[in-house]
Structure formats: C-alpha cells, structure tokens
Scaffold this motif. Structure first.
Motif, PDB file in Angstrom:
ATOM      1  N   GLY A  51      38.153   4.477  19.342  1.00 40.80           N
ATOM      2  CA  GLY A  51      39.333   3.650  18.034  1.00 40.80           C
ATOM      3  C   GLY A  51      40.414   2.824  18.638  1.00 40.80           C
ATOM      4  O   GLY A  51      40.724   2.220  18.295  1.00 40.80           O
ATOM      5  N   GLU A  52      40.260   2.794  19.844  1.00 38.59           N
ATOM      6  CA  GLU A  52      41.046   1.708  20.396  1.00 38.59           C
ATOM      7  C   GLU A  52      40.753   0.257  20.843  1.00 38.59           C
ATOM      8  O   GLU A  52      41.524  -0.243  20.773  1.00 38.59           O
ATOM      9  N   SER A 100      39.734  -2.051  19.047  1.00 36.26           N
ATOM     10  CA  SER A 100      40.289  -3.293  17.414  1.00 36.26           C
ATOM     11  C   SER A 100      38.416  -4.437  17.593  1.00 36.26           C
ATOM     12  O   SER A 100      37.990  -4.756  16.730  1.00 36.26           O
ATOM     13  N   THR A 106      31.823  -4.881  17.348  1.00 37.37           N
ATOM     14  CA  THR A 106      32.861  -3.820  17.370  1.00 37.37           C
ATOM     15  C   THR A 106      32.426  -2.383  17.291  1.00 37.37           C
ATOM     16  O   THR A 106      32.232  -1.534  17.809  1.00 37.37           O
ATOM     17  N   GLY A 107      32.001  -2.513  15.937  1.00 34.73           N
ATOM     18  CA  GLY A 107      31.554  -1.377  16.320  1.00 34.73           C
ATOM     19  C   GLY A 107      30.734  -0.345  16.323  1.00 34.73           C
ATOM     20  O   GLY A 107      30.225   1.180  16.999  1.00 34.73           O
ATOM     21  N   ARG A 129      32.110   0.681  19.334  1.00 33.93           N
ATOM     22  CA  ARG A 129      32.258   1.701  19.686  1.00 33.93           C
ATOM     23  C   ARG A 129      31.515   3.303  19.707  1.00 33.93           C
ATOM     24  O   ARG A 129      31.994   4.735  20.240  1.00 33.93           O
TER      25      ARG A 129
END
Lengths: 462, 394
Positions: free
Chosen positions: A328-329, A331, A401-402, A405
C-alpha cells in the motif's frame, strides 16, 4: 438506522395491521395524522451531512512521499529477446527498400483477387442491365503509398513483376518461398524468385500517393486464375537508398461489355493479400531491449520489487530505516527504459506503442501465454519515433503500479500468484518492420525502477 | 375489549422491540466531533429536551439511563424511541462558514415489569465522533511540486447498551441499578491523492486506516424520592476505562481512556395543579482524561438545566402539556485550551394519544431546541428537534 426507513416502517405497520390501530381506539385517526404531520420533520433532517472540520490539525499524521530509483541489479535480471511473433502478412501492407541504410532490401508480394465477372451496363437501347460477358482489354496496377512513413522525398522508380514460383503468403521470406513444417522451399533466386517483368512506374510523393503500372490483357488473363499459388505480383523499388511503405494496391480493369460493345467500362479488382520479404533479417541484440518489428520482437525480463528500502533520508526521517515496504505504500511504480538508436534500416517513422504483460510461464518461452496488459491505456505507452533516432537517450517510463503492489504482495486481488516475469512488446504484433530499441543492463542507460513511496505514521486514536 | 387492548398493545410492543433490535448506535453531529473523543450525546426523550433537563428528576416514570430510580415509576411495560434531527450552521474565525444537518436516534428502550420492579434494556448514545477534513499541500516527486490532498474521515461513535432494574422500595422511594456496556466502532481513514482535483494521474492514492472497537463497562446507580409536591432524584455513573481495541489489520495501537464518574441530580416541584418547575445538574470532570489524549483538550463536562411545564394545556382536544427550558453544559473536548459551553433554549409539548386509568398507553413528546456551542475560533448555532414516541401496556 436510516431515519426514513424507520419512520416508514412504523407507519407501514400502523397502517397495515388493523389490530395495532385498535390500540388507539377512537383516536386512530388522530394518531395517524399526528405521525404524518411529524413525518416531514424527520424526513428533512434525515439527509446526512458529515461535518467537515475546519482545522488541518484534525488530520492525524503527515504522510511523506518520496521518489526512489532502484538500480537494475536490485530488481531486474535475465533479460532475453525473442523474435518471430506473427508474420508480415498480418500487417496487411507492404515495404519496399533497395539498399536502404546500406543494408536493407525489401519487396512486397501480393495475391490478386478475383476479377468482377458481372457488371451493370447500359445497352444499345439505353437500358441498364447486368452483363456477365465481359472482355478485358487491359488495365492498370495502382499502388498506394504512405507518404509520411516512406523515406523518400523525391521521385523513385518502381518495378512490377509477376511471380513465377509457388509461394506461401504466411511463411514466405527473402530466402524461402514456402517455409512451413515439412515443406521448406527456397526461392530459386533469393528475394522472391525470378519474376516476369511487367513494367516500371515512377512514384513522386509530391504529386500524390499513387504509382500506376500499365498492364496488358495477356497478363491480366494470367492473373485471373486465383487457384494457382505461383500467381502474384511483386513490387520492387529500383532506386537505392529508400524505404517505402506501401499501404495497398488494386487493379483497374478496362472491359468491353457484350451488351454494348462500343463502350469501355472500368472495373476494380482488389488484392486478396499482401506480405513483404526483406533482407537482412536483424539479429537479436546481445545487450539491449528490442520491441516491435515484423515478425515481432519481445523482450522478457525477471523483476522483483525490493521489500526493504534504506538510505533515503526523507523516508528515514519519518520511519525507521531500513524500512520494510508494504504494497500500500507504493503510490507509483514504473520501469524506466532509456531509448537508443535503432539500426537505421529499421528505425521507426511512426510512434511505437509499447505494452507490458506478465509472462505466465517463463519456462516455455517463447511460447508462454501472457497475462493482461499492465498499461491502463488500451493503446499502450506511445513513444515518438525520434526517441530511436536523433533524440535517443530519452527515458521512457512504463507505469505498472498495480502490478508492483501485487508483486510485492506475492499475489493479485484474486489470490493468484503474481508472475515475476514481464514481457515488453508492441501493443499490436506485428505492426511495422521497424522496432524500438532500449539500453539493456550493464550499460550507461540501463533500465531502472522508479517508485514513489508514500509512508505515514499509523493512524492512532485521538 | 380488554383482551383486544392487550393484544394490540403487544403488537405495538413487539414492533418497538424489533425497531430497537435493529437500530444502530445513535449519535448526533457537531464540528466539535473532531476534538478529543468527540461530542457527547445525551440519551434524552422529548420531554427532557423540552425542559432543558439533564435527564433526571422528572415526574412520572423515566426510561432514560441517567435516571435509574425513575424507571420504577413506569409501573407498566413501556417502550420508547427518540429521533433527533438537527440543523447546524457554523462560522469560524478564518471566515469560513457553512451548514450541515443530520438525524440521529439517541434513545431506544423497552421496559417490562419483573420481580416486583421494572427491568429495562436501553441503547443510548454516548459520544459522536464522525467528521471529515481535508488538508491540501505540496510535495516534490522529482519533477517539481505536486499538489497533495489528504482526506481524513473519522466515522464512528460510542454507544451504551444498558440493562437496568429498578424497584420502588416504598410508596415514595425507588432505587435502581443499570449495568451498561460501551459499544461501537471507530473507523479512521486517511487518503492521500496526488494532482489536481478531478484529474486522473498515474500516482495512486495512499490509504492508511485503522478500525477500533469500543469496549468498557459502566454502572449507574440512582434513587428518586417523592415528597408532597417534590420529586428529587440522584444518580451516579461509574464507568470503567473506555478501551479502543484495534482490528487485526490496524497498525495503530490499542488505547484506553478514563471516562469520569458522572453525578446527576434533579428535582421537580409541583407548584400548582398545572405548573411544574424542574431543575437538574450533572457533574463530571473530563479533564482527567487529558493525559490519555494525543490531540485536543479535555475539559469539565458539568452543566445544569431548568424548565417549566404547563400541564393543563390542550391541543386538538387532547392533553398537550407545554414545556420550556434552558440548559448549559460544558463540552468535554475542545480544540483549544478553553472551555466550550453549549447553551440551549428549548420548548415543546407532549401529546397524550391514549390514556387509560391514569396510564398513558401512547404518547408523543416533541422538543424544539435553539442552541449555541461557542469557542474562541468556532461558533455553532443549531436547531434540534427531538421527537419521542412512547407506548405502554403491551
């Protein structure tokens, strides 16, 4: 409980159940009217509006956002370039080149479609009716070029020939006429074999986008047999030093109808397919990243998102370092590639659209299936052609990004393991003979990972 | 006829019970929710609101948890539900102003005669904690400053589920005991977004959140005594610590808060056949919680209220006692190191919908309040209506 629902429930029960109403006996009407009268009061007040605090101090903690660049050696490995995806036939257009950039020769092969066998003509009485007895007198082979994608600015000479050897649209190459399993037949002469010359034409891009070859009725009669696999047209460029993009071609037929022999009508026959063959075929780069081309190139790499970040002063001022990164960090995460000059013969003349997809099983490369695109834009990440020519050295960011993560988490939203291998490829394969080139590992512009990490103190009770 | 009455009354009772069982913890609204643990919410019915009462010492029976002794005065099974919409406008020292509104159900309860006394289950509000705030800033992500928007939302409340028993020991003296359990959740979420508002960018939002569940116990003991023309009542509420227990995936820690002992006294004097005067007060020193807070200031939450009831008034041929009151209480939490007072002028009426043999089988109490909460930098003016529906005899 929602206020309106509560009130409506009460009223519904009161109005529905006669026995309940008898609780109030003769005052029933008074009770109901009273409740109905008070209903607007409740209803108006039921619109919830969360109070907005006026003071920023009511926000607990201040997150810190920092940009972190991870070098290749800390996140990437095993770069490998694979070629051969798709065939030039799938592009549906052609390429002509003669000693372009001192190396590239390319010719376009086309199948001729069936001629129109019937036409509506006006007979000698002036009535229009179908006529299936047409006599072809001659015609023109018309080629349409892409004036922007073609490199020439001056007129160039072109040659049209009729192929004389059987060739396979999907597998033919500069060397082979047919190159399928258990059937590999080389051209008798590399580059499309021996052709029957049909004439020359000049294409002047300043005058338009077409070049016209005049055809006689004998040649047109030979091309009318669509079952003969040796039949086809080959277009060459005669003048060296150019690379032309051929969009399409067709044949204009001059025909005489039997119902009105004094009239000449013009019919159109389309090509049923086209491909191009070229030489030399580029070798895979030993130290770089290649994307695109026809057949297409893909670059495969293994990727690991670092789970610990250290030595970032802004970050370490907020959290203790080394900091264990949580999904979650993250971004923002992007793979940053540095463009480099593509071999001149294959330099793009139009934007390259890059795609990134997970490789579901690297062990079976080059045949591994790929996952869905990681790029939100369905048209991919667009890169201008200058990035691979005069403006090489540009940093091209490919955000994912997704995926980053999920990769750090080890699984995606569905709970499936996140593949650790990515494929860099063109959104449409193949799209063009040209391809994109990027610096590979161990070079000055090696790929790196750009992360925007947002870290904040945990939200605590007041 | 009597059987029919009983059957119908039971239906009404069960309906009220169903409403009670499905109700969520109730709370009200204020910008002061953002200070400390929030804004206290008094679980009062329409009559107490109209009289400016703290919730103790009113004549007749009482379903309010603040008055255990009054519970025994109900004498027959009773259910109550209170709804309380409010409309708030505010102005701040930085020239910001605005309005908001909301509707809450601060009191749900049912009482039934047991063992010669009255037993009651109540769900009442304690603290309202819901608010949101946005902080705009900038950060440098490598290509120059980028706008950041930190949107913080706090959603939750503390409520109290009470089980009480009260009994009249003599004709004039009753005592009661209520055991309550703090309940509710608090969800605190911070979302940082990047870029201009409404413009989708590549940088995803950052979310940090935590969920805590409130637990704790409270014990309320009280008594009321009737003299010739005077009702006097007192109660003391002794709470345990209010514990916030973090959910499993919450990074934030567990915390505990020392809720103060709250003393309440109240009295109502019958001055004549149609006039009653009421006064009540609460004493609670919330400032002892200051050490438990990481933000905001804890202050005294003491206050008082007084009112008058004109019981002979009639409306549409029904008994409709008129009530007027004034109340002043301190908010226990403030943004600044100063006391914040809530002052209310109130009025209202009661409507007896059905009465048999001196027992009110169905009644509605309505209160309209005009109040102000004022600190150095923020003033709230509000209208609040409270409507309570009480049914008995099921």
């Amino acid at each position: 409980m929602d206020g309106r629902k509560l009130v409506s429930t009460v009223l519904y029960q009161l109005l529905r159940k006669k026995k309940s109403l008898r609780v109030f006996g003769e005052h029933r009407r008074f009770v109901v009217l009273t409740m109905l009268g008070l209903l607007p009061l409740i209803t108006i007040g039921c619109q919830e509006q969360i109070p907005v605090a006026l003071d920023d101090q009511a926000v607990p903690g201040v997150p810190v956002s920092v940009t972190v660049e991870i070098p290749w050696t800390s996140f990437g490995s095993n770069v490998e370039v694979f070629g051969g995806y798709g065939s030039a036939e799938e592009i549906g257009s052609g390429v002509l080149a003669e000693d372009f950039a001192g190396t590239l020769n390319a010719r376009t092969l086309m199948r001729i479609g069936a001629y129109p066998r019937i036409a509506t003509v006006r007979d000698t009485t002036g009535a229009s009716r179908p006529d299936s007895t047409l006599t072809i007198l001659g015609g023109r082979f018309v080629a349409f070029f892409d004036t922007i994608a073609s490199t020439n600015t001056n007129p160039v000479r072109l040659a049209l020939g009729a192929t004389t050897e059987a060739w396979d649209m999907a597998t033919t190459s500069w060397t082979y006429a047919v190159d399928t399993i258990n059937d590999q037949r080389p051209w008798t002469e590399a580059g499309g074999g021996v052709v029957t010359p049909l004439g020359e034409a000049i294409w002047d891009p300043s005058l338009g986008d077409t070049a016209v070859f005049v055809l006689d009725s004998v040649q047109l009669a030979e091309w009318s047999d669509t079952t003969d696999l040796s039949i086809g047209a080959r277009i060459d460029i005669i003048d060296p030093g150019h690379r032309l993009a051929l969009n399409a071609a067709l044949i204009r037929l001059d025909a005489r109808p039997s119902s009105n022999p004094d009239t000449i009508i013009e019919l159109t026959a389309l090509t049923s397919g086209s491909t191009f063959i070229y030489s030399p075929f580029p070798e895979p780069p030993p130290d770089g990243v290649r994307i695109g081309g026809a057949p297409s190139w893909r670059t495969i790499l293994d990727l690991q998102i670092p789970s610990v970040i250290d030595d970032v002063p802004e970050l370490c001022a907020v959290v203790s370092c080394p900091h264990s990164l949580s999904p979650g960090e993250i971004s923002y995460a992007a793979l940053v590639l540095t463009s480099r000059t593509t071999e001149l013969a294959f330099q793009p003349t139009d934007s390259i659209r890059l795609d990134v997809r997970p490789v579901l099983d690297r062990a079976v490369m080059p045949k591994s299936p790929l996952g869905v695109s990681l790029i939100a834009n369905p048209f991919g990440r667009s890169v201008s052609p200058e990035a691979f020519g005069g403006s090489s050295g540009l940093e091209i960011e490919i955000p994912f990004t997704g995926y980053a993560r999920d990769r750090l988490r080890g699984k995606d939203a569905s709970g499936d393991p996140t593949p650790g291998t990515l494929a860099l490829l063109s959104v449409i394969e193949p799209f063009s003979i040209t391809f994109a080139s990027f610096e590979g590992p161990s070079s000055a512009g090696e790929p790196f990972l750009r992360l925007i990490v947002t870290v904040g103190p945990p939200v605590e009770l007041p | 006829m009597t059987r029919l009455w009983m059957t119908s009354a039971r239906v009404a009772g069960f309906l009220l019970l169903a409403l009670t069982s499905t109700a969520t913890p109730a709370y009200t609204q204020s910008l002061f929710n953002a200070a400390g643990l929030g804004t206290p919410v008094d679980a009062l019915d329409g009559r107490a609101r109209a009289l400016g009462s703290i919730g103790i010492g009113l004549t007749g029976g009482s379903m309010m948890q603040t008055d255990p002794g009054g519970l025994a005065r109900l004498e027959i099974s009773t259910g109550i539900m209170a709804a309380s919409p409010s409309w708030i406008d505010y102005s701040a020292s930085n020239s910001r102003s605005g309005t908001f509104k909301g509707n809450r159900f601060p009191l749900l309860g049912i009482a039934y005669p047991v063992l010669g006394g009255m037993a009651a289950i109540q769900i009442s509000s304690v603290l309202d904690q819901t608010y949101e705030v946005t902080r705009i800033g900038e950060t440098d992500l490598g290509d120059g400053p980028v706008r950041t928007s930190d949107a913080f939302t706090q959603d939750g409340s503390v409520s109290n589920v009470n089980l009480g028993f009260s009994r009249a020991l003599t004709d004039w003296f009753a005592t009661g005991l209520t055991v309550g359990r703090f309940a509710g959740n608090l969800d605190r979420t911070l979302v940082r977004a990047y870029g201009e508002e409404g413009v989708a960018g590549n940088v995803d939002t950052y979310v940090e959140s935590g969920v805590w569940s409130w637990t704790g116990w409270s014990l309320t003991a009280g008594a009321s005594a009737d003299f010739e023309s005077l009702r006097v009542a007192a109660s003391v509420q002794v709470p345990s610590e209010l514990s916030g227990t973090a959910a499993a995936d919450t990074r934030g820690s567990d915390r505990s808060f020392s809720i103060p002992v709250q003393y309440r006294v109240g009295a109502t004097a019958v001055l004549g056949p149609s006039i009653q005067v009421h006064g009540s007060a609460v004493f609670a020193d919330w400032s002892k919680m200051q050490d438990d807070l990481s933000s905001g200031y804890a202050k005294s939450g003491s206050g008082y209220g007084m009112g008058i009831e004109l019981s002979r008034a009639r409306l549409l041929g029904k008994d409709a006692p008129l009530r007027f009151g004034f109340r002043q209480t301190g908010l226990p939490f403030a943004f600044e190191d100063e006391s914040v007072k809530e002052r209310i002028l109130s009025g209202g009426l009661g409507l007896v919908l059905n009465e048999t043999a001196g027992f009110v089988l169905a009644g509605v109490d309505l209160a309209i309040e005009r109040g102000r909460r004022s600190s150095a930098n923020l003033t709230e003016n509000f209208w609040r209506a409270t409507l309570s529906l009480q049914t008995s005899g099921f």
